[in-house]
Design a protein around this motif. Structure first.
Motif, PDB file in Angstrom:
ATOM      1  N   TYR A   1      -9.385  -2.111  10.873  1.00 33.30           N
ATOM      2  CA  TYR A   1      -8.443  -1.974   9.762  1.00 33.30           C
ATOM      3  C   TYR A   1      -7.975  -0.522   9.702  1.00 33.30           C
ATOM      4  CZ  TYR A   1      -9.300  -6.603   7.720  1.00 33.30           C
ATOM      5  OH  TYR A   1      -9.352  -7.947   7.492  1.00 33.30           O
ATOM      6  N   GLY A   2      -6.675  -0.336   9.492  1.00 31.74           N
ATOM      7  CA  GLY A   2      -6.134   1.015   9.377  1.00 31.74           C
ATOM      8  C   GLY A   2      -5.719   1.302   7.943  1.00 31.74           C
ATOM      9  N   THR A   3      -6.020   2.515   7.480  1.00 35.99           N
ATOM     10  CA  THR A   3      -5.523   2.931   6.165  1.00 35.99           C
ATOM     11  C   THR A   3      -4.347   3.862   6.391  1.00 35.99           C
ATOM     12  OG1 THR A   3      -7.730   2.778   5.245  1.00 35.99           O
ATOM     13  CG2 THR A   3      -6.134   4.046   3.986  1.00 35.99           C
ATOM     14  N   VAL A   4      -3.205   3.457   5.835  1.00 35.19           N
ATOM     15  CA  VAL A   4      -1.951   4.123   6.132  1.00 35.19           C
ATOM     16  C   VAL A   4      -1.499   4.952   4.941  1.00 35.19           C
ATOM     17  CG1 VAL A   4       0.495   3.661   6.516  1.00 35.19           C
ATOM     18  CG2 VAL A   4      -1.220   2.349   7.749  1.00 35.19           C
ATOM     19  N   GLU A   5      -1.016   6.154   5.253  1.00 35.36           N
ATOM     20  CA  GLU A   5      -0.548   7.066   4.219  1.00 35.36           C
ATOM     21  C   GLU A   5       0.929   7.357   4.470  1.00 35.36           C
ATOM     22  OE1 GLU A   5      -2.826  10.636   4.498  1.00 35.36           O
ATOM     23  OE2 GLU A   5      -1.451  11.735   3.188  1.00 35.36           O
ATOM     24  N   PHE A   6       1.703   7.430   3.408  1.00 36.97           N
ATOM     25  CA  PHE A   6       3.138   7.713   3.556  1.00 36.97           C
ATOM     26  C   PHE A   6       3.404   9.169   3.209  1.00 36.97           C
ATOM     27  CE2 PHE A   6       2.622   3.302   2.064  1.00 36.97           C
ATOM     28  CZ  PHE A   6       3.123   2.631   3.167  1.00 36.97           C
ATOM     29  N   THR A   7       4.289   9.798   3.986  1.00 40.53           N
ATOM     30  CA  THR A   7       4.604  11.202   3.718  1.00 40.53           C
ATOM     31  C   THR A   7       6.043  11.357   3.238  1.00 40.53           C
ATOM     32  OG1 THR A   7       5.215  11.494   6.021  1.00 40.53           O
ATOM     33  CG2 THR A   7       2.959  12.054   5.432  1.00 40.53           C
ATOM     34  N   SER A   8       6.709  10.215   2.998  1.00 36.65           N
ATOM     35  CA  SER A   8       8.115  10.240   2.588  1.00 36.65           C
ATOM     36  C   SER A   8       8.207   9.886   1.100  1.00 36.65           C
ATOM     37  CB  SER A   8       8.865   9.198   3.394  1.00 36.65           C
ATOM     38  OG  SER A   8       8.196   7.958   3.265  1.00 36.65           O
ATOM     39  N   PRO A   9       9.327  10.237   0.458  1.00 36.47           N
ATOM     40  CA  PRO A   9       9.461   9.917  -0.965  1.00 36.47           C
ATOM     41  C   PRO A   9       9.566   8.420  -1.244  1.00 36.47           C
ATOM     42  CG  PRO A   9      11.432  11.029  -0.124  1.00 36.47           C
ATOM     43  CD  PRO A   9      10.420  11.064   0.963  1.00 36.47           C
ATOM     44  N   GLN A  10       9.961   7.647  -0.241  1.00 31.18           N
ATOM     45  CA  GLN A  10      10.097   6.205  -0.423  1.00 31.18           C
ATOM     46  C   GLN A  10       9.392   5.482   0.720  1.00 31.18           C
ATOM     47  OE1 GLN A  10      14.189   4.344  -0.247  1.00 31.18           O
ATOM     48  NE2 GLN A  10      13.700   4.025  -2.415  1.00 31.18           N
ATOM     49  N   ALA A  11       8.693   4.388   0.382  1.00 28.34           N
ATOM     50  CA  ALA A  11       7.990   3.638   1.428  1.00 28.34           C
ATOM     51  C   ALA A  11       8.051   2.150   1.141  1.00 28.34           C
ATOM     52  CB  ALA A  11       6.543   4.094   1.520  1.00 28.34           C
ATOM     53  N   PHE A  12       8.032   1.368   2.210  1.00 25.58           N
ATOM     54  CA  PHE A  12       8.089  -0.089   2.116  1.00 25.58           C
ATOM     55  C   PHE A  12       6.741  -0.687   2.508  1.00 25.58           C
ATOM     56  CE2 PHE A  12      12.750  -1.317   2.114  1.00 25.58           C
ATOM     57  CZ  PHE A  12      13.233  -0.041   1.872  1.00 25.58           C
ATOM     58  N   LEU A  13       6.363  -1.761   1.810  1.00 24.41           N
ATOM     59  CA  LEU A  13       5.124  -2.462   2.170  1.00 24.41           C
ATOM     60  C   LEU A  13       5.375  -3.958   2.140  1.00 24.41           C
ATOM     61  CD1 LEU A  13       4.290   0.049   0.004  1.00 24.41           C
ATOM     62  CD2 LEU A  13       2.026  -0.688   0.710  1.00 24.41           C
ATOM     63  N   THR A  14       4.979  -4.673   3.180  1.00 28.48           N
ATOM     64  CA  THR A  14       4.992  -6.140   3.104  1.00 28.48           C
ATOM     65  C   THR A  14       3.544  -6.610   3.006  1.00 28.48           C
ATOM     66  OG1 THR A  14       5.057  -6.396   5.520  1.00 28.48           O
ATOM     67  CG2 THR A  14       7.167  -6.402   4.377  1.00 28.48           C
ATOM     68  N   LEU A  15       3.286  -7.486   2.027  1.00 30.62           N
ATOM     69  CA  LEU A  15       1.919  -7.885   1.707  1.00 30.62           C
ATOM     70  C   LEU A  15       1.592  -9.248   2.309  1.00 30.62           C
ATOM     71  CD1 LEU A  15       1.660  -6.860  -2.074  1.00 30.62           C
ATOM     72  CD2 LEU A  15       1.712  -5.417  -0.046  1.00 30.62           C
TER      73      LEU A  15
END
Ligand SMILES: Cc1cc2nc3c(=O)[nH]c(=O)nc-3n(C[C@H](O)[C@H](O)[C@H](O)COP(=O)(O)OP(=O)(O)OC[C@H]3O[C@@H](n4cnc5c(N)ncnc54)[C@H](O)[C@@H]3O)c2cc1C
Ligand SMILES: Nc1ncnc2c1ncn2[C@@H]1O[C@H](COP(=O)(O)O)[C@@H](O)[C@H]1O
Lengths: 260, 327
Positions: free
Chosen positions: B143-157
């Protein structure tokens, strides 16, 4: 027809995947690489199209030495040209960055169709085909299980939840292959011999006009940590004859697990 | 900076997908910890009646993009519409269910906005208001834990991983019609054919009964179908039997099939190859019925039954019938 195919080298699906010492990636030490299974459908579709309509096929892969290996294998299957996107900065990229590099390599090639797999197994992102279509400003059909192309028009059958849908559109376009699209061929001995003599072109960030624009520090998404999957609770065997097993199972599902 | 979450609500033929309601509910749970606003965006033709259903999940705002142009799905039409709605609302996060529509649409929308997307997310972590996404990689082997560095991010659940729950608290729900500019559409859906047989979609089914080579032949699906019927379950399959032509690929579970996460997964005559486990190992409860006590599937099973599927399955069906689950 000029056809592009994008393929990714991924760990063999049988590989034992272990977390690397830094907990940020997997341990690639004993990993054997293969062409991502869905990309084999992409290659096959390109070869079939060329056989039917004539033209030229070019395969692209971004990565290290493992990418060169899968490109060689694609040549052995009958692809005409191979391009290796290779640069020190092309490691641990997010899907958007991979898409940007591939788009830069593909955009001026005059391709009528670009094929991808629907998912690169491993990263399991299912993103690059749609990213590529957007960056190339082309129409797309993803998760394709059947494709017909006539006179610069396509009709694609897609697998969706509980149904199949049919997409019609115009070329040039980007397609992503789902299992069922075709039966991939294996490289022939003759193909393997011929592929050995073929040249694999390489393009680095500079050649792609991306120097300083792509790399770990430009990724908007980073993997902070990789961990083993959460352990499953200890299972148990249900003993007895079939009658007892069935009764016990239903009782446990109802009262212990509470899932029915 | 706002921590607002915009949720794309997927509908087909006037039916909202359950997994979209899961995404909306999860957005609300996340919002509780950061006091942010939730917008739900629906795209389609004649979709106004759907608003009432969404009201129960208490987003702060429902945005309806309603028009004949959206009667049939097109990547380009929906991309344009959703991207414009996102630009207008300017959320920090965009959520959607990880479905075949999302795989087609969300990376394209995210790319138009030059934003990253974490797909097939199974868990969210909140770190001082910042969302981190946990997603299986290598078919769930890590399992990977992902971090966003941008002001906007998308996630599909991932469907079935987050609970859909209506809410009674929360304030008024605003509702708004939005008409984005028309897109240049070069490819669109012209027809949809419902798959025959399957009443419940595999990736959203709460219970799945799957068959492998151990069921001996396609004539024995009837036995598993009976078990499906008493449980209200969907029918799954291993690749071996799909390749043998016993059943359509739409039923295949695993690395080159569907990834499923039901409450209950019953594997009948399936050995438990690593590529099959890849598709179902995140199920809550796994039952394995296999005559080989050494079959690898037993390592993942919550409850293992060593024995003959032809003896055990009908008895389990019979026991379940006594419970009258449907009534
Ligand atoms: C790249 C790649 C991708 C793949 N993707 C997938 C995928 O998506 N999904 C998938 O499923 N597989 C996939 N596979 C295939 C996978 O490796 C296995 O071959 C497959 O899962 C085996 O299917 P099976 O369990 O039905 O058959 P088998 O492995 O033949 O197992 C049959 C089982 O039935 C049991 N059995 C037999 N008779 C009875 C009986 N009367 N009662 C009870 N039990 C009985 C046997 O003990 C045995 O364990 C993939 C393989 C590769 C290389
Ligand atoms: N590094 C890469 N090089 C070439 N093609 C890629 C690469 N990564 C992804 N792709 C293509 O995009 C598809 C989907 O990958 P992904 O979005 O990573 O799941 C793959 O099946 C390939 O066709």
């Amino acid at each position: 027809m000029k056809i592009a195919v994008c393929i990714k080298a991924v760990p063999d699906t049988e590989t034992k995947i272990k977390v690397a010492a830094d907990n940020k990636n997997i341990d690639f030490a004993d990993v054997r690489f293969i062409t991502s299974p869905y990309d084999e459908f992409a290659i096959e579709e390109a070869l079939k199209l060329k056989e039917k309509l004539g033209g030229e096929t070019t395969v692209f892969s971004l990565g290290g030495l493992e990418a060169a290996e899968v490109l060689r294998d694609a040549l052995a299957r009958g692809m005409d040209n191979a391009v290796h996107l290779k640069d020190e900065s092309f490691v641990n990229l997010d899907p958007l960055s991979v898409g940007k590099a591939l788009a830069a390599a593909i955009k001026d090639g005059g391709f009528d169709a670009v094929f991808c797999g629907q998912q690169g197994v491993g990263g399991d992102n299912s993103q690059v085909p749609a990213i590529l279509a957007e960056l190339l400003a082309l129409p797309q059909a993803t998760l394709v299980v059947k494709l017909e192309i006539t006179d610069s028009k396509f009709r694609a059958e897609r697998e969706i939840e509980g149904a199949h849908e049919f997409v019609e559109g115009t070329l040039p376009a980007v397609f992503s292959a789902q299992k069922g699209l075709n039966e991939p061929r294996y490289p022939s001995i003759k193909g393997v011999m011929a592929a050995r003599r073929k040249e694999i072109a390489t393009k680095d960030a500079q050649a792609l006009g991306l120097a300083g624009k792509i790399g770990k520090d430009n990724c908007k998404m980073i993997i902070r940590e990789v961990t083993p999957p959460p352990a499953r609770p200890q299972g148990r065997l249900i003993e007895g004859d079939a009658d007892t097993q069935a009764k016990t199972l239903v009782e446990l599902l109802r009262n212990e697990a509470q899932v029915i | 900076m706002s921590q607002n979450i915009l949720v794309f609500i997927e509908q087909r033929a006037g039916q909202i997908r359950k997994s979209s309601l899961e995404a909306l509910s999860e957005a609300r749970r996340q919002a509780k910890t950061t006091s942010s606003q939730i917008q739900a965006v629906v795209i389609g033709a004649n979709i106004k009646p759907l608003a009432a259903q969404l009201h129960k999940y208490k987003p702060n705002k429902i945005v309806l993009i309603d028009g004949e142009a959206y009667a049939n799905y097109s990547t380009e039409g929906y991309t344009q519409a959703l991207a414009e709605a996102i630009k207008k609302e300017n959320p920090a996060y965009v959520f959607a269910a990880h479905t075949s529509m999302a795989k087609d649409l969300m990376p394209r929308v995210a790319t138009r906005l030059d934003a990253p997307l974490a797909s097939d997310v199974v868990e969210l972590k909140n770190e001082a208001g910042k969302i981190l996404a946990v997603r299986p990689m290598y078919s769930g082997k890590v399992y990977g834990t992902v971090e966003f560095t941008s002001p906007q991010a998308f996630l599909t659940l991932r469907p079935n991983r987050f609970e859909a729950s209506e809410s009674t608290n929360g304030g008024d729900v605003a509702q708004e019609d939005f008409a984005p500019a028309q897109a240049n559409i070069r490819a669109k859906v012209v027809e949809t054919h419902a798959a025959t047989g399957q009443k419940i979609e595999l990736s959203e089914a709460p219970i799945i009964v799957s068959g492998g080579r151990g069921i001996k032949g396609p004539e024995n699906w009837a036995m598993l179908q009976e078990l499906c019927d008493v449980l209200g379950a969907a029918l799954g399959a291993s690749r071996a039997v799909v390749d043998a032509g016993w059943i359509d690929h739409g039923h295949q579970v695993g690395q080159t099939g569907k990834t499923v996460s039901p409450q209950l997964y019953i594997a009948c005559g399936i050995s438990g190859a690593i590529q099959h486990l890849a598709g179902m190992s995140s199920s809550k409860v796994i039952v394995a019925i296999n005559k080989d006590a050494d079959a690898p599937i037993f390592k993942s099973a919550t409850y293992g039954l060593v024995g003959d599927v032809f003896e055990i399955v009908p008895k389990v069906t019979e026991e379940l019938r006594k419970l009258n689950l449907g009534s």
